[in-house]
Write an enzyme that holds these catalytic residues in place. Sequence first.
Site, PDB file in Angstrom:
ATOM      1  N   ALA A 293       6.277   5.595  17.261  1.00 45.87           N
ATOM      2  CA  ALA A 293       5.686   4.548  16.423  1.00 45.87           C
ATOM      3  C   ALA A 293       6.249   3.180  16.776  1.00 45.87           C
ATOM      4  CB  ALA A 293       5.918   4.858  14.947  1.00 45.87           C
TER       5      ALA A 293
ATOM      6  N   GLU B 276      17.109   0.304  17.789  1.00 43.09           N
ATOM      7  CA  GLU B 276      17.162   1.768  17.751  1.00 43.09           C
ATOM      8  C   GLU B 276      18.576   2.201  17.372  1.00 43.09           C
ATOM      9  OE1 GLU B 276      17.235   5.717  17.959  1.00 43.09           O
ATOM     10  OE2 GLU B 276      15.394   4.532  17.871  1.00 43.09           O
TER      11      GLU B 276
ATOM     12  N   ARG C 150       6.235  15.395  23.737  1.00 43.34           N
ATOM     13  CA  ARG C 150       6.649  14.185  23.030  1.00 43.34           C
ATOM     14  C   ARG C 150       7.565  13.315  23.891  1.00 43.34           C
ATOM     15  NH1 ARG C 150       6.966  12.536  17.689  1.00 43.34           N
ATOM     16  NH2 ARG C 150       5.945  14.467  17.047  1.00 43.34           N
TER      17      ARG C 150
ATOM     18  N   TYR D  91      -0.118  25.531  23.471  1.00 43.03           N
ATOM     19  CA  TYR D  91      -1.011  24.738  24.326  1.00 43.03           C
ATOM     20  C   TYR D  91      -0.234  24.205  25.523  1.00 43.03           C
ATOM     21  CZ  TYR D  91       0.915  21.015  21.291  1.00 43.03           C
ATOM     22  OH  TYR D  91       1.734  20.192  20.564  1.00 43.03           O
TER      23      TYR D  91
ATOM     24  N   ASP E 119       5.654   7.652  10.364  1.00 47.03           N
ATOM     25  CA  ASP E 119       6.239   8.501   9.328  1.00 47.03           C
ATOM     26  C   ASP E 119       7.004   7.717   8.270  1.00 47.03           C
ATOM     27  OD1 ASP E 119       5.189  10.742  10.467  1.00 47.03           O
ATOM     28  OD2 ASP E 119       7.073  11.508  11.281  1.00 47.03           O
TER      29      ASP E 119
END
Length: 391
Positions: free
Chosen positions: A13, A32, A106, A215, A297
């Site tokens: 995000a 961060e 990810r 997947y 989130d």
Amino acid sequence: MAAHVLIAGGGIAGLASALALARRRHRVDLLEQAVAFSEVGAGIQLGPNVTRRLQSLGVWEALGRIAARPDALVVRSAIHDREIARLPLGNAMLHSYAAPYFCVHRADLHGVLLAAVRGTGAVTLTTAARVTGVVARDHAVCVSSTESRAWEGDALVGTDGLWSMVRPYLVQDSPPRATGHTAWRALVEQASLPASLRSTQVTVWLGPRLHAVAYPVRRGEALNVVVLAESAPAGDARDWDQASSLAALQTATGRTGSGLQALLEAVPGWRAWTLNDRPPLTDASQMAGERIALAGDAAHPMLPYLAQGAGMAIEDAVALAEALDGGDAASVPAAFARYAEARWQRNALVQQRARRNGEIFHATGLLRMGRDTALRLLGARLLDVPWLYAG
């Protein structure tokens, strides 16, 4: 003049927001809390609504190098392994929505976004910067962090996830709630699997109080496997990367059918996390106010039962930059208000549908029988979600 935007949180995000803002000539400081930019976790499904926006962010070529392109979504019984329904992906998604359906890991998507952010030259990246204080004034926002460091900007965007440190400065609510669901995930090289277990599809197994998803990711070279079950939480609720085992998974799920069981037993190791969330958004004020906004989130955590958590974060990032386009410091409050109005209802709907899917996926008794009958009769019509993918 452009705005100077502070972003707290360097996950997907945060990086997507920084990239979207930098491409519209805003100056960004991204903070961060970790000592290095990195990402852990499972794979991500990127529907056409998401790949369309990633294309607009200029990462299309790099995304194509890391993505797998599944050819179908197949729903099976976790008990009997029989196919229940199927939705073509591949060219069918391109035809219907003018954008593809991708699956990525990810960490790979995070790496693509990080490289693109660094390439803009407009984003200052700072690590080991855990937000400890926020002071919002009429014309600026000041953020303080560990080691007595501070930053001042025209705006602050909290993209620091479910346990956001920024959220309390905008929304006064309770901590995230435990859902009673636990997720186990694994990544396995397809070449190490028997041919019968390798896959080019997104496969979903539905069972009583559980479901599993597998997947391809990494150009199809690896298989991402996730099992979600109604199980008592274990370990730190904030730890998304707990060590676990096949035995713990099987204790939570019981024995499944031979097809799924063979895949689970072929996986060399498992990680786990307990699922927590918040109620769906109820109004725009939960996403932005004056010079503080939330994305991903931090604003609207979602259960992973619609595969749209990362997708909604990326949609937020693009919408945020669009709202600020052409604006300066003075226009930030009005721009953030437009952003929140444009996003909160769609995010709330996805949150609600994800919760409902969890109930449907894990159904027992007559509800399970009705679900399977409906899927057999209507198949692709039930699995396709035009309101989501076309948005």
